[in-house]
Design a protein around this motif. Sequence first.
Motif, short mmCIF file in Angstrom:
data_model
loop_
_atom_site.label_atom_id
_atom_site.label_comp_id
_atom_site.label_asym_id
_atom_site.label_seq_id
_atom_site.Cartn_x
_atom_site.Cartn_y
_atom_site.Cartn_z
N LYS A 100 -6.72 -2.15 3.88
CA LYS A 100 -6.54 -1.45 2.61
C LYS A 100 -5.88 -0.11 2.91
O LYS A 100 -6.51 0.76 3.51
N TYR A 101 -4.61 0.04 2.51
CA TYR A 101 -3.90 1.28 2.79
C TYR A 101 -3.00 1.68 1.64
O TYR A 101 -2.44 0.80 0.94
N PRO A 102 -2.80 2.98 1.44
CA PRO A 102 -1.73 3.43 0.55
C PRO A 102 -0.39 3.04 1.16
O PRO A 102 -0.25 3.03 2.39
N VAL A 103 0.59 2.74 0.34
CA VAL A 103 1.95 2.48 0.82
C VAL A 103 2.78 3.72 0.52
O VAL A 103 2.94 4.11 -0.65
N LEU A 104 3.28 4.36 1.56
CA LEU A 104 4.05 5.59 1.39
C LEU A 104 5.49 5.29 1.01
O LEU A 104 6.04 4.24 1.37
N ASP A 105 6.10 6.21 0.30
CA ASP A 105 7.48 6.05 -0.16
C ASP A 105 8.46 6.10 1.01
O ASP A 105 8.23 6.80 2.00
N HIS A 106 9.57 5.37 0.88
CA HIS A 106 10.57 5.32 1.96
C HIS A 106 11.16 6.69 2.27
O HIS A 106 11.60 6.94 3.39
N SER A 107 11.14 7.58 1.28
CA SER A 107 11.70 8.92 1.51
C SER A 107 10.86 9.72 2.49
O SER A 107 11.31 10.74 3.01
N THR A 108 9.64 9.27 2.76
CA THR A 108 8.75 9.99 3.68
C THR A 108 8.87 9.48 5.11
O THR A 108 8.21 10.01 6.00
N LEU A 109 9.69 8.44 5.32
CA LEU A 109 9.72 7.76 6.62
C LEU A 109 9.95 8.74 7.77
O LEU A 109 10.96 9.43 7.84
N SER A 110 8.99 8.77 8.68
CA SER A 110 9.07 9.63 9.86
C SER A 110 7.99 9.18 10.84
O SER A 110 7.14 8.33 10.52
N LYS A 111 8.00 9.73 12.02
CA LYS A 111 6.99 9.40 13.02
C LYS A 111 5.60 9.74 12.51
O LYS A 111 4.65 8.94 12.68
N THR A 112 5.47 10.88 11.85
CA THR A 112 4.15 11.30 11.39
C THR A 112 3.68 10.50 10.19
O THR A 112 2.49 10.21 10.06
N SER A 113 4.59 10.13 9.29
CA SER A 113 4.17 9.34 8.13
C SER A 113 3.71 7.95 8.57
O SER A 113 2.75 7.40 8.03
N THR A 132 10.96 -6.51 -0.58
CA THR A 132 10.58 -5.15 -0.21
C THR A 132 9.87 -5.19 1.14
O THR A 132 8.94 -5.98 1.33
N THR A 133 10.33 -4.36 2.06
CA THR A 133 9.78 -4.37 3.42
C THR A 133 8.82 -3.21 3.63
O THR A 133 9.14 -2.06 3.30
N ILE A 134 7.66 -3.53 4.19
CA ILE A 134 6.63 -2.53 4.48
C ILE A 134 6.37 -2.54 5.98
O ILE A 134 6.09 -3.58 6.57
N ALA A 135 6.46 -1.37 6.60
CA ALA A 135 6.25 -1.25 8.04
C ALA A 135 4.92 -0.58 8.33
O ALA A 135 4.49 0.33 7.62
N GLY A 136 4.27 -1.05 9.38
CA GLY A 136 3.01 -0.44 9.80
C GLY A 136 2.87 -0.52 11.31
O GLY A 136 3.29 -1.50 11.93
N HIS A 137 2.27 0.48 11.90
CA HIS A 137 2.09 0.50 13.36
C HIS A 137 1.09 -0.57 13.81
O HIS A 137 0.18 -0.95 13.06
N ASN A 138 1.28 -1.04 15.02
CA ASN A 138 0.29 -1.84 15.71
C ASN A 138 -0.36 -0.95 16.77
O ASN A 138 0.18 -0.80 17.86
#
Length: 215
Positions: A100-113, A132-138
Amino acid sequence: MDSKFSNILTILLVIVIIAIIGIVGFLGYKYIKNESSKNNAEDFVDSFNEQNSNNKNNKPTGDATFEGVQENKDNQTEGKPQYKGYDMVGTIEIPATKVKYPVLDHSTLSKTSLETSVVEIYGPGLNQVGNTTIAGHNFRNGTFFSNNKKLNVGDKIYITDLSGKKQSYTIYNKYETDENDSDYMVRDTQGAVEVSLTTCTDDSKARLIIWAKAD
């Protein structure tokens, strides 16, 4: 001689015990920190979705009563809710992996986001026609998309957009690809509403991709 040898063994034993305590403490701290972060995200999603469900006919703003959301008045996305200082476009829930996570806007894309939550990186937008593509760290610790490898065809994904609409999706494809491959992002869905989830494999040598179609 025996006494000297015994003293050396005692010192070594003390050093080993201290090292073990340090390692256990460090691992315990990391576990507690990860669980706290995950629980905070889950609480945020539940509160956000509940608020949006109760106010479907109203434009969502950052004037929420729960911690972590505030109205962004500093840029062109004025009025868009935020999570930990980043504009968000909705939420994602994956019951099979307890995500369960918020999905951040593409305009925020960065290492910290990307270290803060999952991020929409390409496409028409959540619950919109197209892919629509959603990226998340492993992080290999159960947070974010660490457990996407455990997902199977037929598993469900639930995405709530800023209008309050909660759309269910069914996974129908899962595969690994080269990290330079971006075809999955620009694929033609033939008018269907779809999402692609992307994360790295456990060995970081490839990308794990999941496709899901709106029910």
